[in-house]
Design an enzyme around this catalytic site. Structure first.
Site, PDB file in Angstrom:
ATOM      1  N   SER A   8       0.831  -1.204   0.000  1.00  0.00           N
ATOM      2  CA  SER A   8       0.000   0.000   0.000  1.00  0.00           C
ATOM      3  C   SER A   8       0.864   1.252   0.000  1.00  0.00           C
ATOM      4  O   SER A   8       1.632   1.493   0.939  1.00  0.00           O
ATOM      5  CB  SER A   8      -0.911   0.011   1.230  1.00  0.00           C
ATOM      6  N   HIS A  32      -1.051  -1.268  -4.281  1.00  0.00           N
ATOM      7  CA  HIS A  32      -2.350  -0.922  -3.687  1.00  0.00           C
ATOM      8  C   HIS A  32      -2.443   0.590  -3.512  1.00  0.00           C
ATOM      9  O   HIS A  32      -1.578   1.210  -2.890  1.00  0.00           O
ATOM     10  CB  HIS A  32      -2.476  -1.623  -2.334  1.00  0.00           C
ATOM     11  N   ASP A  34      -4.729   3.626  -2.126  1.00  0.00           N
ATOM     12  CA  ASP A  34      -5.836   3.970  -1.233  1.00  0.00           C
ATOM     13  C   ASP A  34      -6.372   5.351  -1.571  1.00  0.00           C
ATOM     14  O   ASP A  34      -5.719   6.359  -1.309  1.00  0.00           O
ATOM     15  CB  ASP A  34      -5.353   3.960   0.223  1.00  0.00           C
ATOM     16  N   MET A  36      -8.971   8.099  -0.690  1.00  0.00           N
ATOM     17  CA  MET A  36      -9.820   8.513   0.443  1.00  0.00           C
ATOM     18  C   MET A  36     -10.306   9.937   0.219  1.00  0.00           C
ATOM     19  O   MET A  36      -9.534  10.798  -0.222  1.00  0.00           O
ATOM     20  CB  MET A  36      -9.023   8.450   1.742  1.00  0.00           C
ATOM     21  N   HIS A  65      -8.329   0.965  -4.246  1.00  0.00           N
ATOM     22  CA  HIS A  65      -9.293   0.750  -3.168  1.00  0.00           C
ATOM     23  C   HIS A  65      -9.962   2.091  -2.889  1.00  0.00           C
ATOM     24  O   HIS A  65      -9.334   2.994  -2.335  1.00  0.00           O
ATOM     25  CB  HIS A  65      -8.518   0.212  -1.948  1.00  0.00           C
ATOM     26  N   MET A  67     -12.079   4.344  -0.933  1.00  0.00           N
ATOM     27  CA  MET A  67     -12.738   4.632   0.349  1.00  0.00           C
ATOM     28  C   MET A  67     -13.379   6.003   0.205  1.00  0.00           C
ATOM     29  O   MET A  67     -12.928   7.000   0.769  1.00  0.00           O
ATOM     30  CB  MET A  67     -11.704   4.591   1.479  1.00  0.00           C
ATOM     31  N   MET A 136     -11.605  -5.676   5.359  1.00  0.00           N
ATOM     32  CA  MET A 136     -10.830  -4.707   6.139  1.00  0.00           C
ATOM     33  C   MET A 136     -10.546  -5.305   7.519  1.00  0.00           C
ATOM     34  O   MET A 136     -11.477  -5.717   8.221  1.00  0.00           O
ATOM     35  CB  MET A 136     -11.600  -3.398   6.314  1.00  0.00           C
ATOM     36  N   GLY A 141      -9.083   4.141   6.823  1.00  0.00           N
ATOM     37  CA  GLY A 141      -8.757   5.565   6.963  1.00  0.00           C
ATOM     38  C   GLY A 141      -7.284   5.838   7.186  1.00  0.00           C
ATOM     39  O   GLY A 141      -6.784   6.867   6.745  1.00  0.00           O
ATOM     40  N   PHE A 142      -6.594   4.926   7.847  1.00  0.00           N
ATOM     41  CA  PHE A 142      -5.194   5.202   8.203  1.00  0.00           C
ATOM     42  C   PHE A 142      -4.367   3.919   8.159  1.00  0.00           C
ATOM     43  O   PHE A 142      -4.876   2.841   8.490  1.00  0.00           O
ATOM     44  CB  PHE A 142      -5.113   5.801   9.616  1.00  0.00           C
ATOM     45  N   GLY A 144      -0.941   1.774   9.599  1.00  0.00           N
ATOM     46  CA  GLY A 144      -0.263   1.626  10.878  1.00  0.00           C
ATOM     47  C   GLY A 144      -1.138   1.240  12.053  1.00  0.00           C
ATOM     48  O   GLY A 144      -0.699   1.315  13.199  1.00  0.00           O
ATOM     49  N   ASP A 174      -6.778  -6.345   4.298  1.00  0.00           N
ATOM     50  CA  ASP A 174      -6.138  -5.021   4.277  1.00  0.00           C
ATOM     51  C   ASP A 174      -6.236  -4.405   5.663  1.00  0.00           C
ATOM     52  O   ASP A 174      -7.338  -4.178   6.171  1.00  0.00           O
ATOM     53  CB  ASP A 174      -6.860  -4.140   3.252  1.00  0.00           C
ATOM     54  N   GLY A 176      -3.120  -3.717   8.990  1.00  0.00           N
ATOM     55  CA  GLY A 176      -2.355  -4.371  10.053  1.00  0.00           C
ATOM     56  C   GLY A 176      -1.695  -5.678   9.636  1.00  0.00           C
ATOM     57  O   GLY A 176      -1.302  -6.476  10.484  1.00  0.00           O
TER      58      GLY A 176
HETATM   59  O1  LIG Z   1      -6.803   0.767   3.514  1.00  0.00           O
HETATM   60  C1  LIG Z   1      -5.953   1.116   4.286  1.00  0.00           C
HETATM   61  C2  LIG Z   1      -6.313   1.969   5.437  1.00  0.00           C
HETATM   62  O2  LIG Z   1      -7.643   2.286   5.343  1.00  0.00           O
HETATM   63  C3  LIG Z   1      -4.517   0.724   4.073  1.00  0.00           C
HETATM   64  O3  LIG Z   1      -4.365   0.023   2.859  1.00  0.00           O
HETATM   65  C4  LIG Z   1      -3.971  -0.126   5.171  1.00  0.00           C
HETATM   66  O4  LIG Z   1      -4.213   0.408   6.415  1.00  0.00           O
HETATM   67  C5  LIG Z   1      -2.511  -0.419   4.937  1.00  0.00           C
HETATM   68  O5  LIG Z   1      -1.691   0.041   5.939  1.00  0.00           O
HETATM   69  P1  LIG Z   1      -1.076  -0.899   7.088  1.00  0.00           P
HETATM   70  O6  LIG Z   1      -0.594  -2.146   6.427  1.00  0.00           O
HETATM   71  O7  LIG Z   1      -0.008  -0.056   7.663  1.00  0.00           O
HETATM   72  O8  LIG Z   1      -2.212  -1.192   8.042  1.00  0.00           O
END
Ligand SMILES: O=C(CO)[C@H](O)[C@H](O)COP(=O)(O)O
Length: 221
Positions: A8, A32, A34, A36, A65, A67, A136, A141-142, A144, A174, A176
């Protein structure tokens, strides 16, 4: 199906996107992206012009993706821009059948994403319209955020529905995904893995992709 890894770019250096894409071009299967809109999720990232620029410069196919609040309006444009895969959110789409068919008619793979607490069974009727289901494993949204183990039973359920359908549908996770969590997701039945911080937070992103793939393969053999 063979394990696929989709790094990503949300966790990449946005000032050097072409180089960040190149860093995983030999090891990853997809890039990937994202998208948003600060409405469907509380974050604003990038849109169609950046996807068009990446499409022109990156060698990996783009796994977009969306969002966003109005995927029915925007998804066809991402497919027409040359994305290899376009995924819309079940919670946002008002005309999912029409939108998924439009994505496919442009030659892209069509995906449906489900947030962590969105049940999968209500979407079983859509399987015939899909090339991929995205689970998901964080609230979108974020990058990490920690992997939500509570989604594992739903991944197993999705795997069972896909296997029963006999259709060639990929199951993506997707959020963590890391060296610590990927085996659990693979054991539950996922076969496509998005990883942001685990790839772009590593000293060698290409090597991080190889290591994730090896671990996922270990879990499925
Ligand atoms: O869709 C996502 C967040 O909405 C990201 O693709 C996802 O969070 C990837 O980041 P990490 O692998 O650091 O969690």
């Amino acid at each position: 199906m063979a394990i696929q890894i989709s790094p990503s770019i949300l966790s990449a250096d946005f000032a050097h996107l072409a180089a960040e894409a190149e860093a995983v071009s030999q090891s990853a299967d997809w890039l990937h992206v994202d998208v948003m809109d600060n409405h469907f999720v509380p974050n604003l990232t990038l849109g169609l012009p950046v996807v068009e620029a990446l499409r022109a410069s990156a060698s990996l196919p783009l796994d977009c993706h969306l969002m966003i609040e109005d995927p029915d309006r925007w998804a066809p444009s991402f497919a027409e821009a040359g994305a290899g895969s376009v995924t819309i959110h079940a919670e946002a789409a008002r005309s999912p059948v029409r939108t998924l068919r439009t994505i496919r008619s442009s030659g892209a793979r069509a995906g449906l994403a489900l947030n962590p607490v969105t049940p999968v069974d209500g979407y079983a009727e859509l399987l015939g319209e899909l090339d991929m289901v995205l689970m998901m494993t964080v609230e979108p949204g974020f990058g990490g955020q920690p992997f939500l183990d509570m989604v594992l039973p739903k991944i197993r359920r999705a795997r069972a529905l896909i296997n029963d359908s006999d259709a060639d549908i990929w199951l993506q996770v997707d959020g963590g995904v890391s060296a610590e969590t990927i085996e659990r997701a693979a054991e539950a039945g996922a076969d496509v893995f998005v990883a942001g911080s685990a790839v772009y937070g590593a000293d060698d992103p290409g090597h991080a992709v190889d290591a994730l793939r090896t671990q996922a393969e270990k879990a499925t053999h």
